[in-house]
Design a protein around this motif. Sequence first.
Motif, short mmCIF file in Angstrom:
data_model
loop_
_atom_site.label_atom_id
_atom_site.label_comp_id
_atom_site.label_asym_id
_atom_site.label_seq_id
_atom_site.Cartn_x
_atom_site.Cartn_y
_atom_site.Cartn_z
N VAL A 1 4.88 -4.13 8.28
CA VAL A 1 4.36 -5.21 7.44
C VAL A 1 4.99 -6.50 7.97
CG1 VAL A 1 4.17 -6.17 5.12
CG2 VAL A 1 4.13 -3.68 5.44
N THR B 1 -0.17 -5.04 11.97
CA THR B 1 -0.95 -4.88 10.73
C THR B 1 -1.63 -6.19 10.35
OG1 THR B 1 0.56 -3.13 10.02
CG2 THR B 1 -0.80 -4.19 8.32
N HIS C 1 3.44 -5.96 -2.25
CA HIS C 1 3.54 -4.58 -1.81
C HIS C 1 4.77 -3.94 -2.41
CE1 HIS C 1 6.77 -5.05 1.25
NE2 HIS C 1 6.26 -6.25 1.40
N LEU D 1 -0.04 -1.86 -0.51
CA LEU D 1 -0.02 -3.26 -0.13
C LEU D 1 -1.35 -3.87 -0.55
CD1 LEU D 1 1.24 -4.84 3.10
CD2 LEU D 1 -1.12 -5.23 2.49
#
Length: 171
Positions: free
Chosen positions: A44, A60, A111, A116
């Motif tokens: 993330v 991501t 998240h 998330l």
Amino acid sequence: MHALMLHVACDLGPVRAITAAISATPQGCEAEFRLDGLVPGIVVPPAATPARRDNLWQTTCFEIFWQPLGDTAYREFNLSPSGQWAAYDFDSFREGMRDAPVEAIAIARSHDVAGLVLKASIAADLPAPAQVALNAVVEQADGTKQYWALAFPPGRPEFHSEANRALIVER
């Protein structure tokens, strides 16, 4: 919310499902992506100063492809959980790439260990009706990537394919 599918060449890994929604607004559009899975098992991107930035898809990232009906030109948005974003215009399939004019993009993310959520509000000229794709690239902790979309063309994951643009969005 629309369920995205994992490309057949990808292992499931820590992500169980991704859903997404989009709606046209007078200013552009609003979108929401929900990832359900073991968030510690994915990369993330950390929060950063909101700004335009290239190559967000290398980790991501959530994506929107917007193509006015009957046109070959389309716009791509890359939306990072970091708060950074990119927007590109194309004349046709991967041709004529350039930065797209955007008035503003606001990204909010939340998240925890089990999921998330990314919400984006985009102020840009987005003609409707349009064929729209909602996609996700998820980088796992080991560096492998998953590709999620509403639909895929045959073969390798190709988010620029018109086959991905499975939604019709109207104003």
